[in-house]
Design a protein around this motif. Sequence first.
Motif, mmCIF file in Angstrom:
data_model
loop_
_atom_site.group_PDB
_atom_site.id
_atom_site.type_symbol
_atom_site.label_atom_id
_atom_site.label_comp_id
_atom_site.label_asym_id
_atom_site.label_seq_id
_atom_site.Cartn_x
_atom_site.Cartn_y
_atom_site.Cartn_z
ATOM 1 N N TYR A 139 0.829 -1.199 0.000
ATOM 2 C CA TYR A 139 0.000 0.000 0.000
ATOM 3 C C TYR A 139 0.868 1.255 0.000
ATOM 4 O O TYR A 139 1.926 1.293 0.631
ATOM 5 N N ARG A 152 -7.875 2.316 3.094
ATOM 6 C CA ARG A 152 -7.547 1.093 3.816
ATOM 7 C C ARG A 152 -8.797 0.271 4.125
ATOM 8 O O ARG A 152 -8.814 -0.956 3.951
ATOM 9 N N ARG A 155 -10.148 -1.446 0.982
ATOM 10 C CA ARG A 155 -9.350 -2.552 0.477
ATOM 11 C C ARG A 155 -9.264 -3.728 1.445
ATOM 12 O O ARG A 155 -8.739 -4.784 1.080
ATOM 13 N N VAL A 163 -2.673 -5.245 5.054
ATOM 14 C CA VAL A 163 -2.174 -4.151 4.226
ATOM 15 C C VAL A 163 -0.825 -3.713 4.778
ATOM 16 O O VAL A 163 -0.716 -3.327 5.939
#
Length: 291
Positions: A139, A152, A155, A163
């Motif tokens: 990320y 965040r 996703r 992440v």
Amino acid sequence: MSFSARLGIGFMRALAHLPLPVVRGLGAALGPVLHALAKPRRHVVDVNLALCFPEKTPEERRRIARQTFVYVAQAWFDRAWLWHAPAEVIRQRVTLKGALDEIDVGEQPTILFAPHFYGLDAAATRLTMHTPKQSTTIYTTQRDPVMDEWTRQGRTRFGNVTVLHRMDGVKQIVANLRRGGLLYLLPDMDFGPAHTEFVPFFHTLAATTPSLSRFSRLARAKVVPVLSRLTKEGYEIEVLPSWQDFPTDDAIADTARMNAQLADWIRTMPAQYYWVHRRFKTRPPGEPSVY
């Protein structure tokens, strides 16, 4: 900045409830405006297309450029329903096909090679809905903390997703892979001169991270390409068979193979690749900027 970010996120939450033709219509209307007004970014697209498609006429490249800005806008608005609409809406609009057994069967560590087509967020969302396996994605932190948290959350909305920041190093990535997990990897951007190799991308040398080869070797992971295509109905996500004879002992050759295969995929849908990125910003020593 955060107030405008909250306002924008509120707009996206509201947009998630609208029919897809309305959402796509907003993108179709905004795309030409972006093409006309975002002159520095349009210049980047024009240079990229000239370098990669010298065989096309200027008018053919202009059509691709105009369409790519439409896809930029549509993919951005699509995040509204990808990150906020009910799961059944996403399943209806995002179809999975291809070699799904590569993900579903067995415990071998697996790298999902996901190039920067505009459907990459749709692919990530749909795949995390599909598999219970632990997934890792790398990320880039957003400048605005409100936007960073929204991204965040979007996703990691479904599945078991970790992440990591690009600067976190490889140790945790490899550890997650070795436990039979998935790595959703997008290595086809110019991340600067550090830890990159110059290999051909179409007709021009491009600074490219050899991370696909490196992670595959360190974790003994197979590489499974994932292609995302924006369609009128939503998105079509295709999982391709795992690559054979990869990685080799030559990371540079592996990375050149990655770029060559990516170029072949891009030729099938040239307007859907992320041409707004300055893919050739890092030049070999002594070469001037192309932008």
